[in-house]
Design a protein around this motif. Sequence first.
Motif, PDB file in Angstrom:
ATOM      1  N   LEU A  81       1.382  -1.699   0.326  1.00 20.20           N
ATOM      2  CA  LEU A  81      -0.001  -0.335   0.103  1.00 20.20           C
ATOM      3  C   LEU A  81       0.358   1.063  -0.236  1.00 20.20           C
ATOM      4  O   LEU A  81       0.446   2.231  -0.652  1.00 20.20           O
ATOM      5  CB  LEU A  81      -0.869  -0.030   1.167  1.00 20.20           C
ATOM      6  N   ARG A  82       2.116   1.802   0.866  1.00 19.25           N
ATOM      7  CA  ARG A  82       2.647   2.233   0.839  1.00 19.25           C
ATOM      8  C   ARG A  82       3.387   2.545  -0.858  1.00 19.25           C
ATOM      9  O   ARG A  82       3.739   3.329  -1.303  1.00 19.25           O
ATOM     10  CB  ARG A  82       3.905   2.208   2.208  1.00 19.25           C
ATOM     11  N   ALA A  83       3.623   1.265  -1.329  1.00 21.55           N
ATOM     12  CA  ALA A  83       5.039   1.857  -1.959  1.00 21.55           C
ATOM     13  C   ALA A  83       3.551   2.421  -3.309  1.00 21.55           C
ATOM     14  O   ALA A  83       4.072   2.713  -4.487  1.00 21.55           O
ATOM     15  CB  ALA A  83       5.300   0.643  -2.827  1.00 21.55           C
ATOM     16  N   VAL A 125       0.995   1.575   9.328  1.00 24.05           N
ATOM     17  CA  VAL A 125       0.446   0.689  10.560  1.00 24.05           C
ATOM     18  C   VAL A 125      -0.662   0.099  11.257  1.00 24.05           C
ATOM     19  O   VAL A 125      -1.163  -0.420  11.324  1.00 24.05           O
ATOM     20  CB  VAL A 125       1.123   1.576  11.405  1.00 24.05           C
ATOM     21  N   LEU A 126      -1.793   1.367  10.771  1.00 19.99           N
ATOM     22  CA  LEU A 126      -3.311   0.613  11.442  1.00 19.99           C
ATOM     23  C   LEU A 126      -4.124   0.037  10.104  1.00 19.99           C
ATOM     24  O   LEU A 126      -4.706  -1.106  10.903  1.00 19.99           O
ATOM     25  CB  LEU A 126      -4.222   1.891  10.579  1.00 19.99           C
ATOM     26  N   PRO A 151       4.132  10.897   6.889  1.00 20.23           N
ATOM     27  CA  PRO A 151       4.082  10.173   7.825  1.00 20.23           C
ATOM     28  C   PRO A 151       1.950   9.410   8.361  1.00 20.23           C
ATOM     29  O   PRO A 151       2.125   8.795   8.731  1.00 20.23           O
ATOM     30  CB  PRO A 151       4.420  11.420   9.065  1.00 20.23           C
ATOM     31  N   SER A 152       1.752  10.362   7.585  1.00 19.66           N
ATOM     32  CA  SER A 152       0.229  10.084   7.268  1.00 19.66           C
ATOM     33  C   SER A 152       0.225   8.682   6.399  1.00 19.66           C
ATOM     34  O   SER A 152      -0.456   7.954   7.101  1.00 19.66           O
ATOM     35  CB  SER A 152      -0.399  11.604   6.515  1.00 19.66           C
ATOM     36  N   GLY A 153       1.261   8.159   5.147  1.00 24.15           N
ATOM     37  CA  GLY A 153       1.102   7.311   4.376  1.00 24.15           C
ATOM     38  C   GLY A 153       1.467   6.058   5.369  1.00 24.15           C
ATOM     39  O   GLY A 153       0.998   5.315   5.533  1.00 24.15           O
TER      40      GLY A 153
END
Length: 201
Positions: free
Chosen positions: A71-73, A87-88, A80-82
């Motif tokens: 998801l991050r990629a 993490v959530l 930080p929001s991403g």
Amino acid sequence: MTRHVLAGAFLAVLATLTVLLSGVLGPEVQGVALLGAALGGALGLVPDRTPGQRAAAFAVGFAAAWLGYLLRASALPDAPSGRAVAVLVVLLVCLAVGAGTRGRLPLWAALLGAAAMAGSYEAAYAADPSGFVTTSPVAATAVLLTAGAGFFATALLGPTVEHDRAVEHDDAPPPDATRARPSTRTSEPAAYRPFEPAPEA
């Protein structure tokens, strides 16, 4: 106690061998040997659910962490929001699986799996987020190899640990239910002494 020492020695030998064989297994193994062996050893030692259920929960957490990096990629901003959203998502997946299976796949084991993936891959991802497709399988394979060795070294010891804890619990002195209470009895009255007149001056 002897079994504990043997299992620990076996785990140490396996972890050392994985480092020595990193030329064959891949150089990434060196950096995650201790992490994987420690997490796999903990997964094997904790006598909560069967070894298969613990391993399945570990795999779920590991896959959830990999999904977080995906998801991050692909969709989340590199900010930080991403990272917070990723993490959530990972933690919610672990929680949902633990709750959905009513603890058959324990939450703690899923969290160990997520920690294994994050601990082995975060630095590599931060260095090259665009290389996720090629770098994540390498990191995942390395830490799974070492975690598998740790789990294999200690999984059979779980019932022994549980038995030892039960024996310790049975041998512990019971709580003192009859603690001494403050005495409500008054002190003994002084012995009776007849009145004696004061001596005359």
